[in-house]
Design a protein around this motif. Structure first.
Motif, mmCIF file in Angstrom:
data_model
loop_
_atom_site.group_PDB
_atom_site.id
_atom_site.type_symbol
_atom_site.label_atom_id
_atom_site.label_comp_id
_atom_site.label_asym_id
_atom_site.label_seq_id
_atom_site.Cartn_x
_atom_site.Cartn_y
_atom_site.Cartn_z
ATOM 1 N N ASP A 109 -3.003 -1.715 -7.768
ATOM 2 C CA ASP A 109 -3.229 -2.107 -6.579
ATOM 3 C C ASP A 109 -4.383 -2.377 -6.155
ATOM 4 O O ASP A 109 -5.609 -1.381 -6.307
ATOM 5 N N ASP A 166 0.929 -1.158 -0.079
ATOM 6 C CA ASP A 166 -0.194 -0.046 0.151
ATOM 7 C C ASP A 166 0.826 1.210 0.019
ATOM 8 O O ASP A 166 0.678 2.031 -0.881
ATOM 9 N N ALA A 189 -6.051 -0.730 -3.201
ATOM 10 C CA ALA A 189 -6.510 0.728 -3.210
ATOM 11 C C ALA A 189 -7.656 0.722 -4.003
ATOM 12 O O ALA A 189 -8.449 1.728 -3.817
#
Length: 267
Positions: free
Chosen positions: A133, A62, A136
């Motif tokens: 990601d 992250d 995300a």
């Protein structure tokens, strides 16, 4: 092989993050931030933590993949983008926008709010938001954001005429993006370096992505986004980013001060 290289090799092998694409100084800053959080003094110590702690691997991923972001970051850029959207809406029956490397979703939601605030009909606005990601992207789909001591969501939304038309309060400091804004945005995973270009976009925002990427991969990213624009479409980069030779010939500067470029007609 150094301890830092050992750590990066582990991260690339065990996660979906391609460390080899990124500048070492950027990676070192992000890794060091997590090392301080975990009270580790060496890369080797931190690598041991990563091997044993799946949650820490997720936290590092992250940290590496999500850049600093906010709603309507840099007002002068958004004022210019509003003009681009209004002009495009006058030229075409609908407006197609790509927010590349969208992180936690604030940029594509800002684009959706901007389009609605400018009076564009919702049915005529289509926004694709992508990132590498998945975590995300999951957070972005939820559309929940919380103010902190250093980042007040209400202040960020002051760019809009009526901010509370586009978000709903959740508690003292939390806000969730309203459903009629979410409806304009589709989220999906996309790797700007290895995945195929998109096509037919009127506007592509690729802001502050290349400043973190190793030099050899900047050209593939810009090839991808430029190939995804229709002739006459606009590309927006970050304030410190420029188009390299071989790519800049495809564009004319619509507003060079704030890095907005117009795709030239195909030869």
């Amino acid at each position: 092989m150094t301890e830092f290289e050992d750590l990066l090799e582990f991260v690339e092998r065990e996660t979906t993050f391609a460390t080899s694409y990124y500048d070492d100084a950027y990676l070192d800053r992000r890794v060091s931030a997590r090392m301080r959080r975990r009270d580790t003094d060496t890369y080797a110590e931190y690598l041991d933590v990563l091997r044993e702690d799946e949650d820490e691997r997720a936290a590092l991923l992250d940290t590496l993949s999500v850049n600093v972001t906010q709603f309507f970051r840099d007002n002068k850029v958004w004022a210019a983008l509003e003009d681009v959207l209004v002009d495009t809406d006058g030229e075409r029956p609908s407006v197609s926008i790509w927010s590349a490397a969208c992180a936690d979703g604030r940029e594509p939601y800002s684009l959706a709010m901007l389009a609605l605030d400018a009076g564009l009909p919702p049915r005529d606005v289509d926004i694709l938001a992508t990132d590498i990601d998945e975590d995300a992207l999951d957070r972005a789909r939820q559309g929940y954001y919380e103010s902190t001591r250093t980042a007040d969501i209400r202040d960020q939304l002051d760019f809009l005429d009526d901010p509370m038309e586009y978000v709903e309060e959740r508690g003292d400091r939390g806000f969730v993006v309203a459903d009629h804004v979410k409806d304009l945005v589709t989220f999906e995973r996309h790797d700007l370096i290895t995945d195929d270009p998109k096509s037919g976009f009127d506007l592509v925002c690729c802001r502050n992505v290349c400043i973190y990427i190793d030099k050899q991969y900047k050209r593939p990213i810009l090839d991808t986004v430029s190939a995804s624009l229709r002739p006459g479409g606009h590309l927006v980069l970050g304030q410190t980013e420029t188009l390299p030779s071989g790519v800049k010939e495809r564009f004319e500067a619509a507003d060079p001060r704030i890095r907005i470029y117009r795709r030239l007609d195909e030869a």
